[in-house]
Design an enzyme around this catalytic site. Structure first.
Site, PDB file in Angstrom:
ATOM      1  N   GLY A 263       0.775  -1.224   0.000  1.00 45.16           N
ATOM      2  CA  GLY A 263       0.000   0.000   0.000  1.00 45.16           C
ATOM      3  C   GLY A 263       0.811   1.281   0.000  1.00 45.16           C
ATOM      4  CG  HIS A 264       0.074   6.059   1.185  1.00 46.20           C
ATOM      5  ND1 HIS A 264       0.150   6.810   0.032  1.00 46.20           N
ATOM      6  CD2 HIS A 264       0.361   6.917   2.205  1.00 46.20           C
ATOM      7  CE1 HIS A 264       0.469   8.067   0.331  1.00 46.20           C
ATOM      8  NE2 HIS A 264       0.603   8.155   1.634  1.00 46.20           N
ATOM      9  CG  PHE A 265       2.782   4.839   5.058  1.00 45.08           C
ATOM     10  CD1 PHE A 265       3.748   5.840   5.077  1.00 45.08           C
ATOM     11  CD2 PHE A 265       1.481   5.184   5.362  1.00 45.08           C
ATOM     12  CE1 PHE A 265       3.419   7.150   5.406  1.00 45.08           C
ATOM     13  CE2 PHE A 265       1.136   6.490   5.692  1.00 45.08           C
ATOM     14  CZ  PHE A 265       2.108   7.474   5.711  1.00 45.08           C
TER      15      PHE A 265
END
Length: 288
Positions: A263-265
């Site tokens: 995901g994003h991180f």
């Protein structure tokens, strides 16, 4: 394991915190964090990279361990954050360096690159967007806020400051949620919950509307200077989609793009993979 130093530097009367390691190495990499994190997001990456590079990871004002002046005391815009980082670079006497940009780190880092192209040796983008193609439907809620800020249009933005939203940013799109340390969102949320911090975040989110209009300027920088660029991108990111990673090839045909199943991180789940990509990429592109 490399020794990490935790330091502070005054920039225009604001105390700016930064993590530093690998000072014995010639190549410098500056790690620029995203929202709502801080240099804490690099806590595991820093020691891995410090075996090979001089690494500096600052906290922007209003984030992490840096001072958190009120919106009356400090102008929270991406232009101003870039100026702070530029002054950190100057104070540390860093003539050349590479940048790692994630989320908010992209508009900070790309502003710096446009102003000082002679300083930039390479760019690593980890979900650090520079193209319209990377903007997902997540941003639909921002547009009313950008065009007419009021109590009603603020509601979805204020919702981003809740613990539920912070946990969502860290866990959406990951392979195994139980492999994501709660330390990450707990630390970030402590920062968001500080008195006055919500107004800081709203100010920056409002200013974010000024970033997409700069994309053509960033693209011109890419085309003219052809900085070596590595994109290591969590492809399941609901905020900056994988098309944003592939778009770099429009202006940087030699760029390397790796889409990771997270995901994003992305560092939380694929930190080791990202570290190995960075080490290979930067060591095979050593400056003359």
């Amino acid at each position: 394991m490399a020794t990490i130093s935790y330091r502070n530097i005054p920039i225009d009367g604001v105390n700016v915190f930064y993590r530093e390691a690998g000072t014995q190495h010639a190549q410098t990499l500056i790690l620029l964090h995203g929202f709502p994190s801080s240099s804490h997001m690099f806590r595991n990456l820093l020691p891995a990279l410090a075996e090979h590079f001089h690494v500096v990871a600052p906290d922007y004002p209003g984030y992490g361990y840096s001072e958190c002046p009120s919106i009356e005391q400090f102008t929270y815009t991406f232009d101003h954050l870039e100026e702070v980082i530029e002054k950190v670079v100057s104070a540390l006497k860093l003539p050349f360096f590479s940048i790692y940009v994630q989320d908010y780190g992209a508009p900070v880092g790309f502003r710096l690159a446009v102003k000082h192209p002679e300083m930039i040796e390479a760019i690593i983008s980890q979900n650090g967007n520079a193209y319209q193609e990377g903007l997902t439907s997540f941003w639909d809620a921002a547009r009313p806020f950008w065009s007419n800020r009021n109590a009603e249009t603020e509601k979805p933005i204020r919702n981003l400051l809740t613990q539920e939203s912070t946990i969502w940013q860290y866990t959406h799109g990951v392979r195994q949620k139980d492999h994501i340390s709660p330390d990450a969102w707990t630390f970030d949320q402590l920062g968001l919950n500080r008195p006055g911090n919500a107004e800081i975040q709203l100010a920056l989110f409002e200013d974010y509307r000024n970033n997409p209009p700069l994309y053509p300027q960033w693209h011109e920088y890419f085309r003219r200077y052809q900085p070596p660029l590595l994109a290591v991108w969590g492809k399941n990111d609901p905020i900056f989609g994988p098309d944003g990673a592939e778009a770099f090839k429009q202006d940087l045909p030699q760029s390397e793009v790796y889409l990771l199943d997270t995901g994003h991180f992305a560092l939380e789940e694929d930190g080791d993979v990202i570290a190995q990509h960075i080490i290979r990429f930067l060591t095979t592109r050593k400056p003359e």
